[in-house]
Scaffold this motif. Sequence first.
Motif, PDB file in Angstrom:
ATOM      1  N   ILE A   1      31.650   3.550 -24.335  1.00  0.00           N
ATOM      2  CA  ILE A   1      31.978   3.495 -25.767  1.00  0.00           C
ATOM      3  C   ILE A   1      32.551   2.137 -26.141  1.00  0.00           C
ATOM      4  O   ILE A   1      32.111   1.493 -27.101  1.00  0.00           O
ATOM      5  N   PHE A   2      33.531   1.665 -25.379  1.00  0.00           N
ATOM      6  CA  PHE A   2      34.152   0.378 -25.686  1.00  0.00           C
ATOM      7  C   PHE A   2      33.163  -0.769 -25.513  1.00  0.00           C
ATOM      8  O   PHE A   2      33.179  -1.741 -26.269  1.00  0.00           O
ATOM      9  N   MET A   3      32.288  -0.642 -24.517  1.00  0.00           N
ATOM     10  CA  MET A   3      31.295  -1.688 -24.300  1.00  0.00           C
ATOM     11  C   MET A   3      30.370  -1.806 -25.504  1.00  0.00           C
ATOM     12  O   MET A   3      30.057  -2.905 -25.962  1.00  0.00           O
ATOM     13  N   VAL A   4      29.938  -0.662 -26.053  1.00  0.00           N
ATOM     14  CA  VAL A   4      29.061  -0.666 -27.225  1.00  0.00           C
ATOM     15  C   VAL A   4      29.773  -1.265 -28.434  1.00  0.00           C
ATOM     16  O   VAL A   4      29.196  -2.050 -29.196  1.00  0.00           O
TER      17      VAL A   4
ATOM     18  N   TRP B   1      28.873  -4.747 -11.054  1.00  0.00           N
ATOM     19  CA  TRP B   1      29.775  -4.578 -12.186  1.00  0.00           C
ATOM     20  C   TRP B   1      29.577  -3.215 -12.847  1.00  0.00           C
ATOM     21  O   TRP B   1      28.468  -2.698 -12.932  1.00  0.00           O
ATOM     22  N   LYS B   2      30.678  -2.648 -13.324  1.00  0.00           N
ATOM     23  CA  LYS B   2      30.659  -1.400 -14.083  1.00  0.00           C
ATOM     24  C   LYS B   2      31.076  -1.692 -15.523  1.00  0.00           C
ATOM     25  O   LYS B   2      31.249  -2.835 -15.924  1.00  0.00           O
ATOM     26  N   HIS B   3      31.254  -0.615 -16.303  1.00  0.00           N
ATOM     27  CA  HIS B   3      31.502  -0.765 -17.739  1.00  0.00           C
ATOM     28  C   HIS B   3      32.722  -1.623 -18.051  1.00  0.00           C
ATOM     29  O   HIS B   3      32.703  -2.428 -18.980  1.00  0.00           O
ATOM     30  N   HIS B   4      33.808  -1.466 -17.295  1.00  0.00           N
ATOM     31  CA  HIS B   4      35.022  -2.235 -17.581  1.00  0.00           C
ATOM     32  C   HIS B   4      34.771  -3.734 -17.399  1.00  0.00           C
ATOM     33  O   HIS B   4      35.216  -4.556 -18.218  1.00  0.00           O
ATOM     34  N   ALA B   5      34.070  -4.079 -16.318  1.00  0.00           N
ATOM     35  CA  ALA B   5      33.771  -5.493 -16.075  1.00  0.00           C
ATOM     36  C   ALA B   5      32.823  -6.036 -17.140  1.00  0.00           C
ATOM     37  O   ALA B   5      32.983  -7.172 -17.610  1.00  0.00           O
ATOM     38  N   PHE B   6      31.838  -5.211 -17.543  1.00  0.00           N
ATOM     39  CA  PHE B   6      30.932  -5.621 -18.618  1.00  0.00           C
ATOM     40  C   PHE B   6      31.715  -5.928 -19.892  1.00  0.00           C
ATOM     41  O   PHE B   6      31.496  -6.948 -20.544  1.00  0.00           O
TER      42      PHE B   6
ATOM     43  N   GLY C   1      24.110   9.316 -22.562  1.00  0.00           N
ATOM     44  CA  GLY C   1      25.005   8.306 -23.115  1.00  0.00           C
ATOM     45  C   GLY C   1      24.320   6.968 -23.310  1.00  0.00           C
ATOM     46  O   GLY C   1      24.555   6.274 -24.302  1.00  0.00           O
ATOM     47  N   THR C   2      23.430   6.596 -22.377  1.00  0.00           N
ATOM     48  CA  THR C   2      22.729   5.317 -22.495  1.00  0.00           C
ATOM     49  C   THR C   2      21.809   5.301 -23.704  1.00  0.00           C
ATOM     50  O   THR C   2      21.753   4.323 -24.450  1.00  0.00           O
ATOM     51  N   LEU C   3      21.064   6.400 -23.915  1.00  0.00           N
ATOM     52  CA  LEU C   3      20.183   6.474 -25.078  1.00  0.00           C
ATOM     53  C   LEU C   3      20.987   6.391 -26.372  1.00  0.00           C
ATOM     54  O   LEU C   3      20.603   5.690 -27.318  1.00  0.00           O
ATOM     55  N   LEU C   4      22.108   7.092 -26.424  1.00  0.00           N
ATOM     56  CA  LEU C   4      22.946   7.051 -27.622  1.00  0.00           C
ATOM     57  C   LEU C   4      23.520   5.655 -27.839  1.00  0.00           C
ATOM     58  O   LEU C   4      23.672   5.214 -28.977  1.00  0.00           O
ATOM     59  N   ALA C   5      23.842   4.964 -26.745  1.00  0.00           N
ATOM     60  CA  ALA C   5      24.334   3.591 -26.872  1.00  0.00           C
ATOM     61  C   ALA C   5      23.242   2.685 -27.436  1.00  0.00           C
ATOM     62  O   ALA C   5      23.510   1.829 -28.288  1.00  0.00           O
ATOM     63  N   TYR C   6      22.020   2.869 -26.977  1.00  0.00           N
ATOM     64  CA  TYR C   6      20.898   2.113 -27.514  1.00  0.00           C
ATOM     65  C   TYR C   6      20.725   2.376 -29.005  1.00  0.00           C
ATOM     66  O   TYR C   6      20.562   1.451 -29.810  1.00  0.00           O
ATOM     67  N   LEU C   7      20.745   3.659 -29.372  1.00  0.00           N
ATOM     68  CA  LEU C   7      20.592   4.030 -30.783  1.00  0.00           C
ATOM     69  C   LEU C   7      21.721   3.449 -31.626  1.00  0.00           C
ATOM     70  O   LEU C   7      21.514   3.055 -32.772  1.00  0.00           O
ATOM     71  N   ALA C   8      22.921   3.405 -31.032  1.00  0.00           N
ATOM     72  CA  ALA C   8      24.074   2.867 -31.758  1.00  0.00           C
ATOM     73  C   ALA C   8      23.880   1.398 -32.090  1.00  0.00           C
ATOM     74  O   ALA C   8      24.124   0.960 -33.221  1.00  0.00           O
TER      75      ALA C   8
END
Length: 470
Positions: free
Chosen positions: A102-105, A285-290, A427-434
């Motif tokens: 969520i924060f990454m998006v 790397w994971k989401h926090h590092a991204f 979650g990935t698809l929703l992030a893309y749509l976002a």
Amino acid sequence: MNKQNDTSQSKQDDQHTSLNPLIILLGILVLATTMTYFIESGSYQRQGKNVVPDSYQQIEKEISIKALLRVSAQDTEKAHPVSLTDMLMTIPEGLERGAGLIFMVLIIGGMFGILNKSGAIDAGLEKLLSLVKGNIKLLVVVLMTVFSMGSTFLGLASEYLLIIPLMVAMAVRLGQPRIIGFALVTVSVKIGYLASVTNPLPLTIAQPLVGLQIFSGAEIRFLFYLVFLAIGIIFMLKMVSRHAGEAVTFAELTTCKLSIRHSALLFTLVTSIAFLVYASNHWQWKHHAFSAYYIGVCIFMSIVSGLGANKAADAFVYGMKKVLLASFLIGVASAVAVALEKGQILDSVVHSLVSLIGNSGPTASANGMFFAQLMLDFLIPSTSGQAAVSMPIMGPIGQLSGVSAQTTVVAFLFGNGITNMLTPTSGTLLAYLATAQISWTQWAKFIFPLWLIFIVTSVILLTLAVNFGF
């Protein structure tokens, strides 16, 4: 002018008539909660995250009206259906579970807010389109090949979040709907994951669990990749042709040179993506590092843009606002998995799907595994998570029914990849749509024909794989 007004009006009508994705996800959450009252609870034994085959045991569960109104579970040794209170609690728990994504998006949304404010996106697109003379069909073939190769060989997915706003802007500039630019990336990524020639994310988990060397069988999966890529490109070219009458001609494209600031910003974007691909593979790397990396890039872009601290901050906040609602949906999607886990029915569903496969010969069993994985992916959209749960169970079933370990892995890859094209719990698809600012209902209508074609193609390829002894 009239055509533009009609197009604008039709978009407004679509926004008013399409069902809000939040309503869809809340409906799925209610359905998941209801399932905990009608499906038995049970669990497999696990070694780490991996399921132990033939270890499923039913767990005693008391179902009553009182359970619906229960505030907290008193008996921790028994399973409990999800109460109304529990259902509401799954949403903040889902938000917490999906916080990294969520924060990454949100940060990526802010980054493109800065780029849009600076004018670098528009200037860069004008330059790109003038170089190819506005030939979007050429761009479709080249870009889909490049994006899908990144996914099938390197496992790139979240890394493409940075690309989506660029592709959407490109499509709009060429007179195409936003969803065309979005689909260029999304379909390519899903094609890459369907074949997963050397994709480390699923293969490093799935193949060892069925006794295979990691990355073995890549030659055959590469052929599967070419089949899916050809189908995907043909589908996208057909969608592009539907809007050919609205396309921008080469004469309408400007050929002015990029300013120094715009060139610096676009160079920063390209190099940051390249380094991101290297870092995610080299350092895992994971989401926090991204997110930390994106924040650093945002600060650097703010300085280069010349907007000034205040205007850059305003642009960043404006960019985040545009993806705020869709980011919230990622947490609600995670809440569905939380509800199934609370009711302890996830393993029961897996057990039921496995029992449906049966032993009707290798061809039927291989396709049964595929359809079981299709349905399972709706409950476990995580590729690695689904592999850890399903492969230890599917492996022995394949051995008993004459399905090779390689084909068992392919059935998993096909099922996981195809459902992830469409499922609102991903979650990935929703992030893309976002990031593209496209609703799930709009995407579902667009992709459904290709989704069905890929299912039929998968059945044919699995049947060929069994009969040719792969």
